[in-house]
Design a protein around this motif. Structure first.
Motif, short mmCIF file in Angstrom:
data_model
loop_
_atom_site.label_atom_id
_atom_site.label_comp_id
_atom_site.label_asym_id
_atom_site.label_seq_id
_atom_site.Cartn_x
_atom_site.Cartn_y
_atom_site.Cartn_z
N THR A 130 3.55 -10.21 -29.50
CA THR A 130 3.37 -8.99 -28.71
C THR A 130 2.61 -9.32 -27.43
OG1 THR A 130 3.37 -7.61 -30.69
CG2 THR A 130 2.40 -6.67 -28.69
N TYR A 131 3.21 -8.95 -26.32
CA TYR A 131 2.63 -9.20 -24.99
C TYR A 131 2.33 -7.89 -24.29
CZ TYR A 131 4.41 -14.06 -25.15
OH TYR A 131 4.66 -15.36 -25.48
N VAL A 132 1.39 -7.96 -23.33
CA VAL A 132 1.23 -6.91 -22.33
C VAL A 132 1.77 -7.48 -21.03
CG1 VAL A 132 -0.37 -5.50 -21.00
CG2 VAL A 132 -0.75 -5.84 -23.45
N LEU A 133 2.81 -6.86 -20.52
CA LEU A 133 3.48 -7.31 -19.30
C LEU A 133 2.98 -6.51 -18.12
CD1 LEU A 133 5.72 -8.97 -17.88
CD2 LEU A 133 7.28 -7.08 -18.42
N THR A 134 2.51 -7.21 -17.08
CA THR A 134 2.06 -6.57 -15.85
C THR A 134 3.04 -6.88 -14.74
OG1 THR A 134 -0.27 -6.72 -16.49
CG2 THR A 134 0.20 -6.40 -14.16
N ILE A 135 3.46 -5.85 -14.01
CA ILE A 135 4.40 -6.00 -12.90
C ILE A 135 3.67 -5.68 -11.62
CG2 ILE A 135 6.62 -5.26 -11.95
CD1 ILE A 135 7.19 -4.23 -14.88
N ASP A 136 3.57 -6.68 -10.75
CA ASP A 136 2.77 -6.56 -9.52
C ASP A 136 3.67 -6.85 -8.32
OD1 ASP A 136 0.89 -6.55 -7.54
OD2 ASP A 136 -0.28 -8.25 -8.31
N LEU A 137 3.79 -5.85 -7.44
CA LEU A 137 4.58 -6.03 -6.23
C LEU A 137 3.79 -6.68 -5.11
CD1 LEU A 137 6.58 -2.67 -6.10
CD2 LEU A 137 7.23 -4.85 -7.13
N GLY A 201 -5.45 0.77 -22.37
CA GLY A 201 -4.30 0.18 -23.02
C GLY A 201 -3.25 -0.29 -22.02
N ASP A 202 -2.00 0.17 -22.20
CA ASP A 202 -0.93 -0.27 -21.31
C ASP A 202 -0.64 0.77 -20.22
OD1 ASP A 202 0.16 1.70 -22.84
OD2 ASP A 202 1.91 0.57 -23.50
N ALA A 203 -1.64 1.59 -19.87
CA ALA A 203 -1.44 2.64 -18.86
C ALA A 203 -1.34 2.08 -17.45
CB ALA A 203 -2.57 3.67 -18.93
N GLY A 204 -1.78 0.83 -17.25
CA GLY A 204 -1.74 0.25 -15.91
C GLY A 204 -2.95 0.63 -15.09
N GLU A 205 -2.91 0.27 -13.82
CA GLU A 205 -4.01 0.55 -12.91
C GLU A 205 -3.50 1.27 -11.68
OE1 GLU A 205 -6.31 -2.81 -11.83
OE2 GLU A 205 -6.64 -3.48 -13.89
N CYS A 206 -4.31 2.21 -11.20
CA CYS A 206 -3.99 2.89 -9.96
C CYS A 206 -4.32 1.99 -8.77
CB CYS A 206 -4.79 4.19 -9.83
SG CYS A 206 -4.63 5.32 -11.24
N THR A 207 -3.82 2.36 -7.63
CA THR A 207 -4.24 1.67 -6.42
C THR A 207 -5.71 1.98 -6.15
OG1 THR A 207 -3.55 3.56 -5.06
CG2 THR A 207 -1.93 1.80 -5.40
N SER A 208 -6.31 1.25 -5.25
CA SER A 208 -7.68 1.53 -4.84
C SER A 208 -7.66 2.05 -3.40
CB SER A 208 -8.56 0.29 -4.96
OG SER A 208 -8.04 -0.76 -4.18
N ALA A 209 -8.73 2.69 -3.01
CA ALA A 209 -8.82 3.25 -1.67
C ALA A 209 -10.26 3.26 -1.22
CB ALA A 209 -8.24 4.67 -1.63
N VAL A 210 -10.48 3.13 0.08
CA VAL A 210 -11.82 3.25 0.67
C VAL A 210 -11.94 4.65 1.26
CG1 VAL A 210 -13.40 2.36 2.41
CG2 VAL A 210 -11.93 0.78 1.15
N THR A 211 -13.00 5.33 0.92
CA THR A 211 -13.17 6.71 1.39
C THR A 211 -13.22 6.76 2.92
OG1 THR A 211 -15.57 6.50 1.11
CG2 THR A 211 -14.34 7.51 -0.69
N ASP A 212 -12.63 7.83 3.48
CA ASP A 212 -12.59 7.99 4.93
C ASP A 212 -13.80 8.79 5.41
OD1 ASP A 212 -12.11 10.64 4.25
OD2 ASP A 212 -9.98 10.56 4.76
N SER A 213 -13.77 9.21 6.64
CA SER A 213 -14.92 9.92 7.21
C SER A 213 -15.18 11.26 6.55
CB SER A 213 -14.71 10.12 8.73
OG SER A 213 -13.52 10.87 8.97
N HIS A 214 -14.19 11.78 5.83
CA HIS A 214 -14.37 13.03 5.08
C HIS A 214 -14.83 12.75 3.65
CE1 HIS A 214 -12.41 15.35 8.25
NE2 HIS A 214 -11.43 14.47 8.26
N GLY A 215 -15.01 11.47 3.31
CA GLY A 215 -15.38 11.10 1.94
C GLY A 215 -14.22 11.18 0.97
N THR A 216 -12.99 11.29 1.47
CA THR A 216 -11.85 11.52 0.59
C THR A 216 -11.14 10.22 0.22
OG1 THR A 216 -10.36 11.86 2.46
CG2 THR A 216 -11.47 13.79 1.59
N TYR A 217 -10.43 10.27 -0.88
CA TYR A 217 -9.64 9.14 -1.37
C TYR A 217 -8.39 9.66 -2.04
CZ TYR A 217 -11.51 10.44 -5.95
OH TYR A 217 -11.84 11.15 -7.08
N ALA A 218 -7.36 8.80 -2.13
CA ALA A 218 -6.13 9.13 -2.85
C ALA A 218 -5.66 7.87 -3.56
CB ALA A 218 -5.05 9.65 -1.89
#
Length: 524
Positions: A130-137, A201-218
């Motif tokens: 059993t493997y955990v497969l990660t797909i990275d673009l 678990g196998d949910a993966g990872e979200c992208t990361s972001a640096v907060t802007d001048s409004h303190g916001t991130y997506a």
């Protein structure tokens, strides 16, 4: 994945958007070193065949009994071949599969393949593992996709289909800081902190972001049904914050692009607020030799999990801080930290006579820290064979391993020497509890010798060690393919099952036969 699936769809619809020889136990149940009467030592085997045969495989554990042969049969290998596409277009990607169970403690079974837009990918896996497969673009605007798979048959024509960037569900929000002016409290945006999303678990990872001048991130996330912990950390030139878990179990949602993410409803993603009680301070370290000379170019690592700082623990969940710097020509380095207790490691270059220094630092009580480097110790000794004859040209490696308790980061400082015609050696090493490994020259017919608990007291200045190699315990057998054919050129590593400590290494010959010499009963 099964043989019935020619296409893998990872789009939102599918994912929901001490002194050692062989460590054994005596018949009386007491731990002992070396083979104990009535208790054959147990080893774990990992085999690395030639690349044309397959990936490294664990072939289990077995008890070593003199005179017995131990054949090592490799599991069957299956091949998955196909392409990766995004919104119908073939793309390049990296596929990394890591077995959920390690071959032995600390040794992971890994398989990696690169998908090319023209040629696709070919990934070799061990059958039934059993493997955990990660797909990275390899793109910052794409999350990492994880999936669990266990394969028993080879497949071709697989298509891994990923959605277009704008189709990913997102977690959006703000990072704010509490500001107190007199009796008035307000919240101001915090720009320049790093925000990311970690799935379980196998949910993966979200992208990361640096907060802007409004303190916001997506954050773009692989799945709309999986939950992610939102984690905040510092950037190199942003405000000082520890790495901490800001929000637990958040779900990404379908995104409707807006002009200002700051308008996100806080009931969907609550604001992340840094309390006013947490403020950064600028502090200074200076490194000297024992004679008072400043030392330039010394790497400094400062870290903390804030176990002694209740105010920080009250403000953040699971806070961890780690920063690195180098001293300047005056032996100085200036860093920005939040108030708390830290561990400091100063690691002068191994070629210098100065030793590594580990100390603690309360930056509130001591805004300027002075570190004095002590001298290395002299480790000398002799390597003797089973008959008491000196062993010349043996490699002696003395290693100090430093483990950062806050981050579990490990660093190693290794010093080596070679024995002379009298079997003697000398090395200048860092004080502390070190591991000493003696590797006899090839063809000597002698096993490794090691002691992982050599205590070096800095006040003593020097230590002498006698490394008496016992008669080896040979392990012989064949490396066989899953069909029973001999496998030449395969590396055979035998480990202590519980610790993952390497005990011996061998290489199979043209007939698939291997021989590994294990340490005997080293009585140190």
């Amino acid at each position: 994945m099964t043989a019935r699936l020619a296409t893998l769809v990872l789009a939102c619809a599918v994912l929901g958007c001490g002194a050692t020889a062989l460590e054994t136990v005596s018949a009386a149940g007491a731990p002992c070193v070396g083979p104990c009467l009535g208790a054959p030592p147990t080893v774990a085997a990992a085999v690395t065949p030639p690349a044309s045969v397959g990936p490294t495989a664990s072939v289990g554990s077995f008890s070593v009994r003199p005179g017995e042969e131990h054949d090592l049969t490799l599991p069957a290998v299956v091949t998955l071949a196909g392409q990766v596409q995004v919104d119908g277009t073939l793309v390049d990607a990296t596929l990394l599969a890591i077995a959920k169970e390690p071959a032995v403690t600390g040794l992971a079974i890994r398989s990696q393949a690169t998908a090319k837009s023209k040629d696709g990918f070919s990934l070799e896996l061990l059958s039934g593992v059993t493997y955990v497969l990660t797909i990275d673009l390899g793109l910052l605007d794409r999350p990492l996709h994880n999936m669990e798979l266990t394969e028993t048959t080879s497949q071709s024509g697989i298509v891994i289909s990923l959605p277009a960037p704008e189709s990913y569900p997102t977690i959006e929000g703000r990072v704010l800081r509490e500001v107190v002016a007199g009796k008035t409290k307000s919240l101001v945006p915090v720009a320049g902190v790093l925000v990311g999303g970690r799935g379980a678990g196998d949910a993966g990872e979200c992208t990361s972001a640096v907060t802007d001048s409004h303190g916001t991130y997506a954050l773009r996330c692989p799945s709309a049904t999986a939950s992610y912990d939102v984690v905040v950390g510092p950037t190199s030139d942003g405000p000082v914050v520890p790495v901490f878990t800001a929000l637990d179990g958040r779900h990404a949602r379908g995104r409707t692009p807006t002009a200002k993410i700051a308008a996100v409803a806080p009931e969907l993603t609550p604001d992340i607020v840094i309390p006013a009680s947490i403020a950064e301070t600028q502090v200074t370290l200076q490194v000297f030799t024992a004679t008072g000379v400043p030392v330039a170019g010394v790497p400094i690592a400062v870290s903390s999990s804030f176990e002694s700082d209740p105010a920080v623990l009250a403000a953040f969940k699971n806070p961890v801080a780690r920063m690195t710097a180098n001293t300047d020509d005056s032996g100085l380095c200036t860093v920005r930290l939040i108030a708390g207790h830290y561990r400091v490691v100063a690691s002068p270059h191994p070629s210098l006579t100065a030793a590594v220094a580990v100390t603690t630092w309360d930056v509130t009580a001591e805004p300027t820290k002075k570190i004095v480097l002590g001298d290395k110790m002299t480790l000398s000794g002799v390597v003797l064979g089973p008959t008491g004859a000196p062993v010349l040209q043996a490699r002696v490696a003395a290693t100090l391993e430093l483990v950062d308790p806050a981050t579990s980061t490990r660093s190693r400082r290794e010093y080596t020497a070679e024995t002379d015609a009298k079997g003697q050696f000398t090395a200048h090493v860092d004080p502390g509890t070190i591991s000493v490994v003696v590797t006899p020259p090839d063809g000597s017919g002698l096993p490794l010798w090691r002691n992982d608990a050599v205590a070096l007291d800095a006040s003593a200045g020097k230590t002498t060690l006698t490394c008496a190699l016992a008669s080896p315990l040979p392990v012989n057998g064949r490396v066989l393919s899953s069909t029973g054919a001999p496998v030449p050129g395969a590396g055979v590593d035998l480990y202590a099952p519980d610790t993952g400590r390497l005990l011996g290494h061998g290489l199979s010959d043209k007939d698939g036969r291997y021989r590994v010499l294990l340490p005997g009963n080293n009585d140190q």
